[in-house]
Design a protein around this motif. Structure first.
Motif, PDB file in Angstrom:
ATOM      1  N   GLU A  81      18.671  45.864  38.795  1.00 51.44           N
ATOM      2  CA  GLU A  81      17.388  47.160  38.009  1.00 51.44           C
ATOM      3  C   GLU A  81      16.595  46.138  38.332  1.00 51.44           C
ATOM      4  OE1 GLU A  81      15.685  46.726  35.295  1.00 51.44           O
ATOM      5  OE2 GLU A  81      15.038  49.189  34.435  1.00 51.44           O
ATOM      6  N   ALA A  82      15.252  46.952  38.608  1.00 54.63           N
ATOM      7  CA  ALA A  82      14.161  45.184  38.845  1.00 54.63           C
ATOM      8  C   ALA A  82      13.397  44.734  38.014  1.00 54.63           C
ATOM      9  CB  ALA A  82      13.278  46.354  39.836  1.00 54.63           C
ATOM     10  N   GLU A  83      13.391  45.385  36.828  1.00 59.80           N
ATOM     11  CA  GLU A  83      13.306  44.696  35.689  1.00 59.80           C
ATOM     12  C   GLU A  83      13.489  43.530  34.921  1.00 59.80           C
ATOM     13  OE1 GLU A  83      11.329  47.401  33.238  1.00 59.80           O
ATOM     14  OE2 GLU A  83       9.727  48.668  34.788  1.00 59.80           O
ATOM     15  N   ARG A  84      15.222  44.301  34.683  1.00 52.06           N
ATOM     16  CA  ARG A  84      15.805  43.047  33.917  1.00 52.06           C
ATOM     17  C   ARG A  84      17.433  43.409  34.117  1.00 52.06           C
ATOM     18  NH1 ARG A  84      18.826  46.580  30.128  1.00 52.06           N
ATOM     19  NH2 ARG A  84      17.409  47.783  29.522  1.00 52.06           N
ATOM     20  N   PRO A  85      18.862  42.676  35.080  1.00 50.39           N
ATOM     21  CA  PRO A  85      19.483  42.913  34.894  1.00 50.39           C
ATOM     22  C   PRO A  85      20.090  43.789  34.505  1.00 50.39           C
ATOM     23  CG  PRO A  85      19.536  40.708  35.719  1.00 50.39           C
ATOM     24  CD  PRO A  85      18.472  41.446  34.909  1.00 50.39           C
ATOM     25  N   ILE A  86      21.139  45.462  34.902  1.00 54.60           N
ATOM     26  CA  ILE A  86      21.903  45.599  33.700  1.00 54.60           C
ATOM     27  C   ILE A  86      23.370  45.091  33.849  1.00 54.60           C
ATOM     28  CG2 ILE A  86      23.039  48.445  33.499  1.00 54.60           C
ATOM     29  CD1 ILE A  86      19.659  48.319  32.843  1.00 54.60           C
ATOM     30  N   MET A  87      24.027  44.729  32.537  1.00 51.77           N
ATOM     31  CA  MET A  87      24.969  44.605  32.829  1.00 51.77           C
ATOM     32  C   MET A  87      26.435  45.303  32.308  1.00 51.77           C
ATOM     33  SD  MET A  87      24.159  41.614  33.172  1.00 51.77           S
ATOM     34  CE  MET A  87      25.550  39.860  32.434  1.00 51.77           C
ATOM     35  N   HIS A  88      27.090  45.307  33.080  1.00 54.66           N
ATOM     36  CA  HIS A  88      28.229  46.057  32.548  1.00 54.66           C
ATOM     37  C   HIS A  88      29.266  45.068  32.948  1.00 54.66           C
ATOM     38  CE1 HIS A  88      29.406  45.457  36.804  1.00 54.66           C
ATOM     39  NE2 HIS A  88      28.598  46.058  37.127  1.00 54.66           N
ATOM     40  N   ASP A  89      30.691  45.691  32.446  1.00 52.02           N
ATOM     41  CA  ASP A  89      32.094  44.433  32.223  1.00 52.02           C
ATOM     42  C   ASP A  89      32.841  44.624  33.213  1.00 52.02           C
ATOM     43  OD1 ASP A  89      32.879  46.631  31.523  1.00 52.02           O
ATOM     44  OD2 ASP A  89      33.664  45.903  29.123  1.00 52.02           O
ATOM     45  N   PHE A  90      32.655  45.270  34.261  1.00 44.52           N
ATOM     46  CA  PHE A  90      33.002  45.876  35.186  1.00 44.52           C
ATOM     47  C   PHE A  90      34.084  44.187  36.309  1.00 44.52           C
ATOM     48  CE2 PHE A  90      32.493  50.485  35.815  1.00 44.52           C
ATOM     49  CZ  PHE A  90      33.303  50.587  35.301  1.00 44.52           C
ATOM     50  N   THR A  91      34.982  43.831  36.090  1.00 50.23           N
ATOM     51  CA  THR A  91      35.565  42.592  37.558  1.00 50.23           C
ATOM     52  C   THR A  91      35.096  42.908  38.570  1.00 50.23           C
ATOM     53  OG1 THR A  91      38.048  43.383  37.723  1.00 50.23           O
ATOM     54  CG2 THR A  91      36.720  42.267  34.992  1.00 50.23           C
ATOM     55  N   PRO A  92      34.956  41.267  39.244  1.00 46.45           N
ATOM     56  CA  PRO A  92      34.874  42.221  41.054  1.00 46.45           C
ATOM     57  C   PRO A  92      36.535  43.134  41.495  1.00 46.45           C
ATOM     58  CG  PRO A  92      34.010  39.451  40.179  1.00 46.45           C
ATOM     59  CD  PRO A  92      35.026  40.214  38.959  1.00 46.45           C
ATOM     60  N   ASP A  93      37.474  42.466  41.135  1.00 39.27           N
ATOM     61  CA  ASP A  93      38.767  43.819  40.958  1.00 39.27           C
ATOM     62  C   ASP A  93      37.806  45.019  41.317  1.00 39.27           C
ATOM     63  OD1 ASP A  93      40.735  42.123  42.376  1.00 39.27           O
ATOM     64  OD2 ASP A  93      39.966  41.235  41.015  1.00 39.27           O
ATOM     65  N   GLU A  94      37.449  45.266  39.211  1.00 38.97           N
ATOM     66  CA  GLU A  94      37.544  46.920  39.366  1.00 38.97           C
ATOM     67  C   GLU A  94      35.931  47.354  40.339  1.00 38.97           C
ATOM     68  OE1 GLU A  94      38.800  46.893  34.537  1.00 38.97           O
ATOM     69  OE2 GLU A  94      36.605  45.745  35.320  1.00 38.97           O
ATOM     70  N   MET A  95      34.798  46.759  40.162  1.00 36.28           N
ATOM     71  CA  MET A  95      33.672  46.636  40.982  1.00 36.28           C
ATOM     72  C   MET A  95      34.683  47.875  43.061  1.00 36.28           C
ATOM     73  SD  MET A  95      31.352  46.928  39.527  1.00 36.28           S
ATOM     74  CE  MET A  95      29.800  47.533  41.107  1.00 36.28           C
ATOM     75  N   TYR A  96      35.330  46.716  43.087  1.00 32.06           N
ATOM     76  CA  TYR A  96      36.482  47.090  44.628  1.00 32.06           C
ATOM     77  C   TYR A  96      37.070  48.650  44.242  1.00 32.06           C
ATOM     78  CZ  TYR A  96      38.949  46.218  49.161  1.00 32.06           C
ATOM     79  OH  TYR A  96      38.811  46.728  49.539  1.00 32.06           O
ATOM     80  N   ARG A 168      47.045  47.679  33.823  1.00 29.21           N
ATOM     81  CA  ARG A 168      47.476  48.386  35.789  1.00 29.21           C
ATOM     82  C   ARG A 168      46.697  46.870  36.170  1.00 29.21           C
ATOM     83  NH1 ARG A 168      48.550  53.042  37.260  1.00 29.21           N
ATOM     84  NH2 ARG A 168      49.409  52.384  38.828  1.00 29.21           N
ATOM     85  N   TYR A 169      47.395  46.628  37.323  1.00 26.95           N
ATOM     86  CA  TYR A 169      46.899  45.510  38.039  1.00 26.95           C
ATOM     87  C   TYR A 169      46.971  45.663  39.495  1.00 26.95           C
ATOM     88  CZ  TYR A 169      48.938  43.601  33.456  1.00 26.95           C
ATOM     89  OH  TYR A 169      48.705  43.331  32.218  1.00 26.95           O
ATOM     90  N   PHE A 170      45.565  45.158  40.012  1.00 27.09           N
ATOM     91  CA  PHE A 170      45.371  45.421  42.099  1.00 27.09           C
ATOM     92  C   PHE A 170      45.154  43.999  42.200  1.00 27.09           C
ATOM     93  CE2 PHE A 170      42.217  45.904  44.689  1.00 27.09           C
ATOM     94  CZ  PHE A 170      42.065  46.498  45.513  1.00 27.09           C
ATOM     95  N   CYS A 171      45.744  43.204  42.960  1.00 29.65           N
ATOM     96  CA  CYS A 171      45.915  42.255  43.229  1.00 29.65           C
ATOM     97  C   CYS A 171      46.002  41.613  42.652  1.00 29.65           C
ATOM     98  CB  CYS A 171      44.907  42.108  44.450  1.00 29.65           C
ATOM     99  SG  CYS A 171      43.949  42.992  45.540  1.00 29.65           S
ATOM    100  N   LYS A 172      47.325  42.146  41.814  1.00 29.99           N
ATOM    101  CA  LYS A 172      47.594  40.766  40.422  1.00 29.99           C
ATOM    102  C   LYS A 172      47.169  40.425  39.562  1.00 29.99           C
ATOM    103  CE  LYS A 172      51.402  38.944  43.202  1.00 29.99           C
ATOM    104  NZ  LYS A 172      51.762  37.710  44.116  1.00 29.99           N
ATOM    105  N   GLN A 173      45.780  41.204  39.991  1.00 31.64           N
ATOM    106  CA  GLN A 173      44.355  41.117  38.500  1.00 31.64           C
ATOM    107  C   GLN A 173      45.055  42.357  37.146  1.00 31.64           C
ATOM    108  OE1 GLN A 173      43.210  38.208  38.208  1.00 31.64           O
ATOM    109  NE2 GLN A 173      44.780  37.407  39.716  1.00 31.64           N
ATOM    110  N   PRO A 174      43.991  42.496  36.170  1.00 31.31           N
ATOM    111  CA  PRO A 174      44.170  43.612  35.371  1.00 31.31           C
ATOM    112  C   PRO A 174      42.835  43.996  35.732  1.00 31.31           C
ATOM    113  CG  PRO A 174      43.358  41.406  34.326  1.00 31.31           C
ATOM    114  CD  PRO A 174      44.562  40.960  35.750  1.00 31.31           C
ATOM    115  N   VAL A 175      43.085  45.424  35.835  1.00 31.08           N
ATOM    116  CA  VAL A 175      42.221  46.416  35.689  1.00 31.08           C
ATOM    117  C   VAL A 175      42.297  47.493  35.014  1.00 31.08           C
ATOM    118  CG1 VAL A 175      41.490  46.067  38.778  1.00 31.08           C
ATOM    119  CG2 VAL A 175      43.892  47.558  38.066  1.00 31.08           C
ATOM    120  N   ARG A 176      40.981  48.059  34.228  1.00 28.55           N
ATOM    121  CA  ARG A 176      40.991  49.492  33.497  1.00 28.55           C
ATOM    122  C   ARG A 176      40.722  50.489  34.769  1.00 28.55           C
ATOM    123  NH1 ARG A 176      36.143  46.677  30.477  1.00 28.55           N
ATOM    124  NH2 ARG A 176      35.865  46.275  32.691  1.00 28.55           N
TER     125      ARG A 176
END
Length: 347
Positions: A81-96, A168-176
């Protein structure tokens, strides 16, 4: 048509390469190879197999990915976001997993619309990159893509609940999976509008009669995502003298009535999906309302019908979709409104 990399893709590429190191690089290589196969051998050919559907090809998938970006608060080419970052709690594996689910969610349409959400594996298994994914990781992506519509494998309507009750687990990492699937499902619901149809096909009446209404609906629909205001805004512009509508007065009235009923049904469902998505994904909690605006015009000029926009919120019962719009504001009653639109003078 070639694929134009989306801002969300650039963000996920940066995220996993920087946060996951060599594993992230391998994941991105796998994504790009799989995306190339989907773009070259699946998405452009859905139209050939289902020519009367609104678009479910490359443009639609890119649009759904962009809608997911907007829902999460990413608005520029760097997906922040241009003015301030929007923080979400998705991990890199979850974003993938989210990105992969967005890519795959509609590929089953190449086998037809019916139960297309359950046919992702049927399509993916025919692509060479199928073997480059582990069984577990493929299944994770298939599950979040499958949940965007239809029913669960057991016939339940809540496709998100089964993904939210166990680890659940993706690449052995927990994902929601529940929140991930909620973003995919809501983004797909919001990816509606004129870009999904062809004005030429509509004007020349080259669309099957059974599918015309869906294309007319897409033609009149505009969807805006306003995260700062906590709002999803639906705007419908109906041209009552559209040359693609029936010429006969009685048939035109019937067609406009059917189109309005579809508008109301889809708007109520959109609000229901908003509530549904918020329940499962914290990143979607800001979306508190759905606004519906309806305008009519004739010969390019607005008609003075005087409809005020309707706002639906969490007090609008998600289980009460039939007739919801007309109950909220009786000025939206289909019969009188169509009569007014067909008979009112230009202003």
């Amino acid at each position: 048509m070639s694929w134009e990399e989306r801002p969300l893709e650039k963000h996920v590429e940066w995220l996993i390469k920087n946060k996951l190191g060599e594993r992230g690089k391998r994941l991105w290589t796998n994504y790009e190879a799989t995306r190339t196969e989907v773009v070259d051998h699946v998405l452009p050919w859905i139209k050939n197999q289902a020519p009367d559907l609104t678009d479910h090809g490359i443009d639609h998938i890119q649009d759904v990915i962009d809608r997911a970006s907007e829902l999460m608060g990413f608005i520029n080419q760097y997906c922040i976001e241009a003015e301030r970052p929007i923080m979400h709690d998705f991990t890199p594996d979850e974003m993938y997993v989210l990105l992969c689910g967005l890519l795959f969610h509609d590929v089953g349409n190449i086998f037809g619309r019916n139960k297309h959400n359950l046919k992702i594996a049927d399509v993916w298994s025919k692509l060479p990159t199928w073997g480059s994914w582990t069984d577990n990781d493929r299944n994770i992506i298939i599950e979040v893509g499958r949940a965007h519509s239809g029913l669960t494998l057991t016939g339940a309507t809540d496709t998100l609940k089964p993904l939210s009750v166990s680890s659940r687990y993706f690449c052995k990492q927990p994902v929601r999976l529940g929140p991930i699937a909620a973003v995919i499902r809501f983004a797909d619901e919001l990816a509606e509008g004129p870009q999904r149809t062809s004005r030429l096909l509509i004007d020349c009446k080259l669309i099957d009669e059974g599918s015309e209404l869906y294309h007319h609906y897409a033609q009149i629909t505009q969807v805006a995502i306003d995260r700062k205001r906590g709002l999803v805004a639906l705007t419908f512009h109906i041209n009552v003298d559209n040359s693609a509508y029936p010429v006969d007065e009685v048939k035109r009235r019937s067609h406009l009535s059917a189109l309005l009923k579809m508008v109301y049904s889809r708007a109520a469902k959109m609000n229901n999906e908003r509530q549904f998505a918020r329940h499962y994904a914290d990143v979607l909690m800001p979306f508190r309302e759905t606004s519906i605006s309806l305008t009519f015009q004739k010969t390019g000029q607005p008609l003075g019908i005087g409809l005020e926009p309707i706002t639906l919120n969490d007090f609008s019962s998600p289980g009460d979709l039939d007739g919801l719009i007309e109950k909220v504001d009786q000025r939206y009653l289909v019969g009188p409104l169509v009569d007014s639109a067909l008979g009112v003078k230009n202003v």
